[in-house]
Scaffold this motif. Structure first.
Motif, mmCIF file in Angstrom:
data_model
loop_
_atom_site.group_PDB
_atom_site.id
_atom_site.type_symbol
_atom_site.label_atom_id
_atom_site.label_comp_id
_atom_site.label_asym_id
_atom_site.label_seq_id
_atom_site.Cartn_x
_atom_site.Cartn_y
_atom_site.Cartn_z
ATOM 1 N N ARG A 56 63.538 62.380 50.327
ATOM 2 C CA ARG A 56 63.031 61.420 51.081
ATOM 3 C C ARG A 56 64.782 59.757 51.099
ATOM 4 O O ARG A 56 65.360 59.484 51.500
ATOM 5 C CB ARG A 56 61.859 60.927 51.077
ATOM 6 C CG ARG A 56 62.182 59.810 52.294
ATOM 7 C CD ARG A 56 60.416 58.651 51.687
ATOM 8 N NE ARG A 56 60.314 57.838 50.530
ATOM 9 C CZ ARG A 56 59.304 58.297 49.506
ATOM 10 N NH1 ARG A 56 58.013 58.318 50.410
ATOM 11 N NH2 ARG A 56 59.188 57.183 48.360
ATOM 12 N N ARG A 57 64.829 60.370 49.677
ATOM 13 C CA ARG A 57 65.401 58.880 49.020
ATOM 14 C C ARG A 57 66.691 59.078 49.970
ATOM 15 O O ARG A 57 67.388 58.445 49.898
ATOM 16 C CB ARG A 57 65.855 58.287 47.891
ATOM 17 C CG ARG A 57 66.769 57.472 47.570
ATOM 18 C CD ARG A 57 66.478 57.172 45.467
ATOM 19 N NE ARG A 57 67.256 58.089 44.742
ATOM 20 C CZ ARG A 57 66.150 58.891 44.262
ATOM 21 N NH1 ARG A 57 64.580 58.652 44.321
ATOM 22 N NH2 ARG A 57 66.735 59.982 43.400
ATOM 23 N N ARG A 58 67.137 60.102 49.200
ATOM 24 C CA ARG A 58 68.038 60.556 49.650
ATOM 25 C C ARG A 58 68.772 60.612 51.835
ATOM 26 O O ARG A 58 70.166 59.967 52.266
ATOM 27 C CB ARG A 58 68.909 62.760 49.731
ATOM 28 C CG ARG A 58 69.359 62.633 47.860
ATOM 29 C CD ARG A 58 69.265 63.948 47.688
ATOM 30 N NE ARG A 58 69.658 64.519 47.097
ATOM 31 C CZ ARG A 58 68.559 65.588 45.680
ATOM 32 N NH1 ARG A 58 68.647 66.333 46.758
ATOM 33 N NH2 ARG A 58 69.020 65.704 44.915
ATOM 34 N N ARG A 60 67.228 58.683 53.658
ATOM 35 C CA ARG A 60 67.026 56.701 53.794
ATOM 36 C C ARG A 60 67.908 56.378 53.325
ATOM 37 O O ARG A 60 69.161 55.115 53.844
ATOM 38 C CB ARG A 60 66.116 56.257 52.402
ATOM 39 C CG ARG A 60 65.008 56.955 54.005
ATOM 40 C CD ARG A 60 63.483 55.965 53.043
ATOM 41 N NE ARG A 60 62.149 56.118 53.309
ATOM 42 C CZ ARG A 60 61.144 56.228 53.092
ATOM 43 N NH1 ARG A 60 61.124 54.685 52.252
ATOM 44 N NH2 ARG A 60 60.232 56.824 53.405
ATOM 45 N N ASP A 61 68.427 56.818 52.139
ATOM 46 C CA ASP A 61 70.443 56.331 51.845
ATOM 47 C C ASP A 61 71.520 56.805 53.156
ATOM 48 O O ASP A 61 72.145 55.779 53.004
ATOM 49 C CB ASP A 61 70.881 56.630 49.834
ATOM 50 C CG ASP A 61 72.294 56.412 49.990
ATOM 51 O OD1 ASP A 61 71.474 55.363 49.882
ATOM 52 O OD2 ASP A 61 72.690 57.121 49.691
ATOM 53 N N SER A 64 71.088 54.082 55.762
ATOM 54 C CA SER A 64 71.679 53.580 55.308
ATOM 55 C C SER A 64 73.002 53.350 55.130
ATOM 56 O O SER A 64 73.078 52.758 55.696
ATOM 57 C CB SER A 64 70.798 52.302 54.064
ATOM 58 O OG SER A 64 71.348 51.649 53.806
ATOM 59 N N ARG A 115 69.096 50.357 50.688
ATOM 60 C CA ARG A 115 69.608 51.749 50.612
ATOM 61 C C ARG A 115 68.021 52.251 51.001
ATOM 62 O O ARG A 115 68.402 53.167 51.223
ATOM 63 C CB ARG A 115 69.992 51.784 49.380
ATOM 64 C CG ARG A 115 71.537 51.132 49.262
ATOM 65 C CD ARG A 115 71.972 52.105 49.935
ATOM 66 N NE ARG A 115 74.155 51.549 49.948
ATOM 67 C CZ ARG A 115 74.713 51.588 51.066
ATOM 68 N NH1 ARG A 115 73.795 51.792 52.197
ATOM 69 N NH2 ARG A 115 75.396 51.612 51.203
ATOM 70 N N ASP A 116 66.947 51.576 49.978
ATOM 71 C CA ASP A 116 65.797 52.653 50.203
ATOM 72 C C ASP A 116 64.400 52.233 50.969
ATOM 73 O O ASP A 116 64.472 51.561 49.661
ATOM 74 C CB ASP A 116 65.257 53.507 48.950
ATOM 75 C CG ASP A 116 64.477 54.466 48.871
ATOM 76 O OD1 ASP A 116 63.988 54.931 49.722
ATOM 77 O OD2 ASP A 116 64.026 54.869 47.565
ATOM 78 N N THR A 117 64.257 51.939 51.845
ATOM 79 C CA THR A 117 63.492 51.396 52.644
ATOM 80 C C THR A 117 62.523 52.135 53.349
ATOM 81 O O THR A 117 63.334 53.040 54.115
ATOM 82 C CB THR A 117 63.637 50.344 53.219
ATOM 83 O OG1 THR A 117 62.696 49.012 53.646
ATOM 84 C CG2 THR A 117 64.661 50.162 54.406
ATOM 85 N N ALA A 138 63.084 60.286 57.442
ATOM 86 C CA ALA A 138 63.365 59.442 56.462
ATOM 87 C C ALA A 138 61.907 58.696 56.451
ATOM 88 O O ALA A 138 61.498 58.399 55.367
ATOM 89 C CB ALA A 138 64.159 58.475 57.384
ATOM 90 N N GLN A 161 57.080 51.699 48.093
ATOM 91 C CA GLN A 161 58.012 51.608 48.706
ATOM 92 C C GLN A 161 58.553 50.274 49.255
ATOM 93 O O GLN A 161 57.511 49.028 49.145
ATOM 94 C CB GLN A 161 58.169 52.521 49.392
ATOM 95 C CG GLN A 161 57.700 53.981 49.310
ATOM 96 C CD GLN A 161 57.773 54.818 50.488
ATOM 97 O OE1 GLN A 161 58.322 54.655 51.114
ATOM 98 N NE2 GLN A 161 56.683 55.296 50.529
#
Length: 262
Positions: A56-58, A60-61, A64, A115-117, A138, A161
């Motif tokens: 998930r972080r990837r 969202r990054d 972004s 970056r991660d939201t 995301a 988060q």
């Protein structure tokens, strides 16, 4: 004197035409970017190892970074100028970002710089072929108006988060003051560690709910985003039951934004 006036008008006309073409190009690139993310970038990221949170972080990054490139294109092409004051204070665990919503591109600026939201997005984006892939991967939250949505958003905050919320639910009407709904306050009091307001101004107005993309203003747009001071949820949670506390927080936020945007 006549020659000088004619030259100024001609320059102004060329500038207007260029910004109109650049604005159209921005929309085309945004749509194409959504398809590239959905069909190429995100599937490739899905092949990489990692747990659900890492994946998930990837995603969202990647979104972004794509939004940041889009912001830079609008800036470099002369569509707009912008300033983001206090951006370094955004993106903290359990932080709910409360922002007004004067323009279609507000969320683009916010996600581009965090970056991660997580983000509460309108339900139509889940059906749009250009955006449904990215918003699903995301794990953004659909603004479907259900009680489950409030709890899902509060859960995201409890998990650490960052969450972006527009309390108006839709874009501000031109030349009107923002009107906040209580959903954002209820979410904040259920799960946020910090409430951070972001005051957004767009001058001249553009891409409001009443303005199609091709109706661009006579001069270049300036977007200003200003991060305000944190508000502690405990200040409101400690003094009243949740429904009353939510109403008080919503009124506090509403008055705060009216003062800061006036």
């Amino acid at each position: 004197m006549d020659l000088a006036t004619h030259s100024v008008r001609r320059t102004s006309g060329v500038n207007y035409l260029w910004r109109l073409l650049a604005t159209g190009a921005s929309f085309v690139l945004f749509g194409l970017g959504g398809l590239v993310l959905r069909l190429v970038v995100l599937p490739l990221l899905g092949l990489l190892p990692g747990d659900a949170r890492t994946r998930r972080r990837r995603v969202r990054d990647a979104i972004s970074k794509a939004f940041y490139l889009h912001v830079r294109f609008m800036y470099r092409s002369g569509v707009l100028t912008y300033e983001f004051q206090g951006v370094e204070r955004l993106g903290r665990p359990g932080q709910i970002i409360i922002a007004n919503h004067p323009s279609l591109i507000d969320v683009v600026f916010l996600i581009a710089h965090i970056r991660d939201t997580n983000c509460i997005v309108k339900q139509s984006l889940w059906r749009n072929p250009f955006t449904r892939g990215p918003v699903r991967r995301a794990q953004y939250i659909s603004n479907n108006g259900s009680p489950e949505m409030l709890e899902q958003a509060a859960d995201a905050l409890r998990q650490g988060q960052t969450l972006i919320v527009f309390p108006e639910g839709t874009r501000t009407a031109p030349n009107k003051a923002p009107v906040f709904h209580r959903g954002a306050a209820a979410i904040a009091l259920r799960g946020a560690r910090a409430i951070t307001p972001v005051f957004i101004t767009v001058r001249p107005t553009t891409l409001t709910k009443a303005e199609p993309w091709h109706r661009i203003p006579a001069r270049r747009v300036r977007v200003t985003l200003r991060v305000g001071q944190d508000i502690s949820p405990d200040t409101f949670n400690a003094s009243a039951p949740l429904p009353i506390a939510s109403r008080r927080l919503n009124e506090h936020l509403h008055q705060l934004f009216l003062r800061e945007l006036s």
